[in-house]
Design a protein around this motif. Structure first.
Motif, PDB file in Angstrom:
ATOM      1  N   UNK A  44       0.813  -1.219   0.000  1.00 49.67           N
ATOM      2  CA  UNK A  44       0.000   0.000   0.000  1.00 49.67           C
ATOM      3  C   UNK A  44       0.845   1.268   0.000  1.00 49.67           C
ATOM      4  N   UNK A  45       2.156   1.093  -0.165  1.00 48.76           N
ATOM      5  CA  UNK A  45       3.063   2.231  -0.080  1.00 48.76           C
ATOM      6  C   UNK A  45       3.624   2.589  -1.457  1.00 48.76           C
ATOM      7  N   UNK A  46       4.088   3.843  -1.569  1.00 50.87           N
ATOM      8  CA  UNK A  46       4.605   4.366  -2.837  1.00 50.87           C
ATOM      9  C   UNK A  46       6.030   4.871  -2.652  1.00 50.87           C
ATOM     10  N   UNK A  47       6.867   4.620  -3.670  1.00 52.07           N
ATOM     11  CA  UNK A  47       8.242   5.123  -3.670  1.00 52.07           C
ATOM     12  C   UNK A  47       8.520   5.807  -5.005  1.00 52.07           C
ATOM     13  N   UNK A  48       9.054   7.027  -4.978  1.00 51.58           N
ATOM     14  CA  UNK A  48       9.456   7.657  -6.252  1.00 51.58           C
ATOM     15  C   UNK A  48      10.615   6.886  -6.867  1.00 51.58           C
ATOM     16  N   UNK A  49      10.672   6.884  -8.184  1.00 51.94           N
ATOM     17  CA  UNK A  49      11.757   6.185  -8.870  1.00 51.94           C
ATOM     18  C   UNK A  49      12.026   6.856 -10.208  1.00 51.94           C
ATOM     19  N   UNK A  50      13.110   6.439 -10.842  1.00 54.08           N
ATOM     20  CA  UNK A  50      13.478   6.920 -12.170  1.00 54.08           C
ATOM     21  C   UNK A  50      13.480   5.717 -13.102  1.00 54.08           C
ATOM     22  N   UNK A  51      12.792   5.833 -14.223  1.00 49.99           N
ATOM     23  CA  UNK A  51      12.832   4.768 -15.232  1.00 49.99           C
ATOM     24  C   UNK A  51      14.106   4.938 -16.050  1.00 49.99           C
ATOM     25  N   UNK A  52      14.991   3.966 -15.946  1.00 50.07           N
ATOM     26  CA  UNK A  52      16.248   4.014 -16.691  1.00 50.07           C
ATOM     27  C   UNK A  52      16.050   3.512 -18.123  1.00 50.07           C
ATOM     28  N   UNK A  53      15.344   2.401 -18.270  1.00 46.81           N
ATOM     29  CA  UNK A  53      15.061   1.850 -19.596  1.00 46.81           C
ATOM     30  C   UNK A  53      13.826   0.966 -19.499  1.00 46.81           C
ATOM     31  N   UNK A  54      13.235   0.665 -20.654  1.00 43.55           N
ATOM     32  CA  UNK A  54      12.050  -0.195 -20.665  1.00 43.55           C
ATOM     33  C   UNK A  54      11.854  -0.805 -22.041  1.00 43.55           C
ATOM     34  N   UNK A  55      11.300  -2.008 -22.046  1.00 40.17           N
ATOM     35  CA  UNK A  55      10.805  -2.646 -23.257  1.00 40.17           C
ATOM     36  C   UNK A  55       9.349  -2.995 -22.989  1.00 40.17           C
ATOM     37  N   UNK A  56       8.741  -3.815 -23.850  1.00 44.32           N
ATOM     38  CA  UNK A  56       7.364  -4.230 -23.618  1.00 44.32           C
ATOM     39  C   UNK A  56       7.292  -5.418 -22.673  1.00 44.32           C
ATOM     40  N   UNK A  57       8.464  -5.910 -22.239  1.00 45.88           N
ATOM     41  CA  UNK A  57       8.498  -7.074 -21.355  1.00 45.88           C
ATOM     42  C   UNK A  57       9.166  -6.808 -20.020  1.00 45.88           C
ATOM     43  N   UNK A  58      10.021  -5.777 -19.961  1.00 46.23           N
ATOM     44  CA  UNK A  58      10.736  -5.536 -18.709  1.00 46.23           C
ATOM     45  C   UNK A  58      11.154  -4.084 -18.617  1.00 46.23           C
ATOM     46  N   UNK A  59      11.750  -3.737 -17.494  1.00 47.70           N
ATOM     47  CA  UNK A  59      12.218  -2.361 -17.274  1.00 47.70           C
ATOM     48  C   UNK A  59      13.331  -2.369 -16.247  1.00 47.70           C
ATOM     49  N   UNK A  60      14.115  -1.299 -16.270  1.00 44.70           N
ATOM     50  CA  UNK A  60      15.093  -1.045 -15.215  1.00 44.70           C
ATOM     51  C   UNK A  60      14.772   0.305 -14.605  1.00 44.70           C
TER      52      UNK A  60
END
Length: 284
Positions: A44-60
């Motif tokens: 139920x908690x939220x953490x800010x983050x930065x999307x480094x990279x993404x595809x349609x199957x995964x992300x960093x």
């Protein structure tokens, strides 16, 4: 958003599902990613983050781990929801959605003891909005290489489709502006007409300014003059072929040309064979 057919979105997904896109400053700009609105939901908690990279199957993603995040991940068996938020160019409303994912790995980011990079595996196919936004970028990048030697003559009809404001513009030669007229454009170059003497212009570095509407954008495309032709009946004029520096062509420019070509009703190959609006650039 939502203008693409389900068939087109499925095509994007199948063609590009395993290709990862790094969110550079340019990619953030052309996709309209709202970086301050990105976070992960864990329990139920939220953490800010930065999307480094993404595809349609995964992300960093990159996130601070000094806030109890690692302990929370253990409690949820590493399952999270990644919140994306975009405002695509020309849109007034934001596009927001969650993508369910599982954390596969977590390692310190750089030399930091406070920040980790997390590798995520999406639990399901992401929403169509995400596939559409990222698919436009990937499709333009592929086609800008595949079709780089195809030019678009700037007829009134093609200018309307491209939302180009005017063929009258400026070319900057060694930093000095000169008036010119655009005759055609491609992913790899353009043809212009201007006053001048060919032998003094060939091989000179130059940049051309092209203005678009809806949304309003202006691009400065750098390159050099690689060929010259006489202009019939105009001895003081010269037609010049400007070859772009392909490493510096803006992604937003590629997207505009790619979508114009894709929107033409005639089959792309047929247009080439029949000499219609889209033509091959002569060999340099």
């Amino acid at each position: 958003m939502g203008l693409l057919t389900s068939q087109k979105i499925s095509s994007y997904y199948e063609r590009f599902k395993d290709i990862s896109v790094t969110f550079t400053k340019e990619i953030i700009q052309v996709t309209g990613l709202l970086t301050q609105q990105i976070h992960i939901k864990c329990g139920n908690d939220f953490w800010p983050c930065v999307v480094y990279s993404a595809s349609f199957e995964n992300a960093k993603i990159v996130a601070n781990v000094k806030t109890g995040l690692l302990g929370k991940l253990q409690a949820t068996n590493n399952f999270i929801n990644l919140r994306f938020c975009f405002r695509p160019s020309g849109e007034t409303n934001t596009v927001t959605f969650f993508v369910a994912a599982r954390v596969l790995a977590s390692v310190p980011y750089g030399n930091s003891q406070d920040v980790n990079m997390f590798t995520l595996q999406f639990s399901n196919r992401p929403p169509d909005d995400f596939i559409e936004i990222m698919g436009r970028v990937l499709d333009a990048n592929v086609n800008s290489a595949k079709r780089k030697d195809v030019r678009i003559p700037l007829t009134q009809d093609n200018m309307r489709k491209l939302n180009i404001m005017s063929t009258e513009t400026a070319v900057f030669i060694q930093g000095l502006p000169r008036r010119c007229i655009l005759r055609d454009i491609s992913f790899s170059g353009s043809k212009i007409i201007m006053m001048g003497v060919a032998k003094f212009l060939l091989d000179k570095e130059a940049s051309i300014r092209i203005d678009f509407n809806d949304p309003r954008e202006a691009f400065s495309l750098k390159g050099s003059f690689v060929r010259a032709e006489a202009v019939e009946g105009k001895k003081e004029m010269v037609a010049l072929g400007l070859n772009f520096d392909e490493t510096a062509v803006p992604m937003a420019f590629k997207i505009r040309l790619n979508e114009m070509i894709a929107s033409t009703r005639a089959d792309f190959r047929g247009a080439l064979e029949e000499g219609q609006e889209i033509q091959r650039v002569p060999n340099k």
